[in-house]
Design a protein around this motif. Structure first.
Motif, PDB file in Angstrom:
ATOM      1  N   THR A  66       8.643 -34.024  18.970  1.00 42.78           N
ATOM      2  CA  THR A  66       7.747 -34.016  17.813  1.00 42.78           C
ATOM      3  C   THR A  66       6.703 -32.915  17.952  1.00 42.78           C
ATOM      4  O   THR A  66       6.402 -32.219  16.983  1.00 42.78           O
ATOM      5  N   ASP A 120      13.649 -26.960   5.819  1.00 37.31           N
ATOM      6  CA  ASP A 120      13.817 -27.966   6.872  1.00 37.31           C
ATOM      7  C   ASP A 120      14.953 -27.674   7.845  1.00 37.31           C
ATOM      8  O   ASP A 120      14.984 -28.219   8.942  1.00 37.31           O
ATOM      9  N   THR A 164      15.011 -32.410  12.254  1.00 36.25           N
ATOM     10  CA  THR A 164      14.944 -33.098  10.971  1.00 36.25           C
ATOM     11  C   THR A 164      14.427 -34.509  11.231  1.00 36.25           C
ATOM     12  O   THR A 164      14.190 -34.888  12.367  1.00 36.25           O
ATOM     13  N   ALA A 165      14.288 -35.290  10.193  1.00 31.43           N
ATOM     14  CA  ALA A 165      13.715 -36.629  10.337  1.00 31.43           C
ATOM     15  C   ALA A 165      14.546 -37.536  11.247  1.00 31.43           C
ATOM     16  O   ALA A 165      14.004 -38.376  11.964  1.00 31.43           O
ATOM     17  N   ASP A 166      15.866 -37.360  11.252  1.00 33.35           N
ATOM     18  CA  ASP A 166      16.708 -38.269  12.022  1.00 33.35           C
ATOM     19  C   ASP A 166      17.488 -37.615  13.165  1.00 33.35           C
ATOM     20  O   ASP A 166      18.231 -38.291  13.867  1.00 33.35           O
TER      21      ASP A 166
END
Length: 128
Positions: A70, A83, A48-50
């Motif tokens: 990434t 997600d 996830t983003a964080d």
């Protein structure tokens, strides 16, 4: 005679001390070889983003957010429906203690992406 006896006692004392030091040097334990902490891990990966996590049969590790995580996230993105889908992967990673002490005790740093099994099923060609 007393001087000779004194020199003999002094020389015995010096030599006996030197033997103790030699024995200490000889009795030192051999250094143990530390096994390489880079391991092959096979499990489900979510990014996830964080945060990122890899979960196997008998382990759960946080994943450091760096360029390799990434790249892995980009590779698995066609296989995800949302997600929070976990995708099976096989990676070489170094296991490190978690510096932030939040979440997991140990985190991994991905060194090499070996396999994304579900990626073989995705085709780049369009069939009529």
């Amino acid at each position: 005679m007393k001087k000779l006896l004194g020199l003999l006692m002094l020389s015995l004392a010096l030599f006996s001390c030197q033997d103790d030091e030699r024995k200490d040097l000889m009795d030192q334990p051999e250094t143990e070889k530390v096994p390489d902490s880079i391991e092959v891990l096979e499990g489900n990966f979510v990014y996830t983003a964080d945060a990122a996590v890899i979960r196997g049969e008998n382990f759960v590790y946080g994943v450091t957010l760096d360029s390799m995580s990434t790249v892995l996230s980009e590779k698995i993105s066609p296989l995800k429906f949302d997600d929070f889908d976990m995708v099976p992967v096989k990676v070489k990673a170094k296991i490190l203690p978690n510096p932030s002490q939040e979440g997991w005790e140990e985190v991994i740093e991905i060194r090499e992406i070996l396999e994304v099994p579900g990626l073989k099923k995705v085709s780049d060609t369009i069939e009529d």
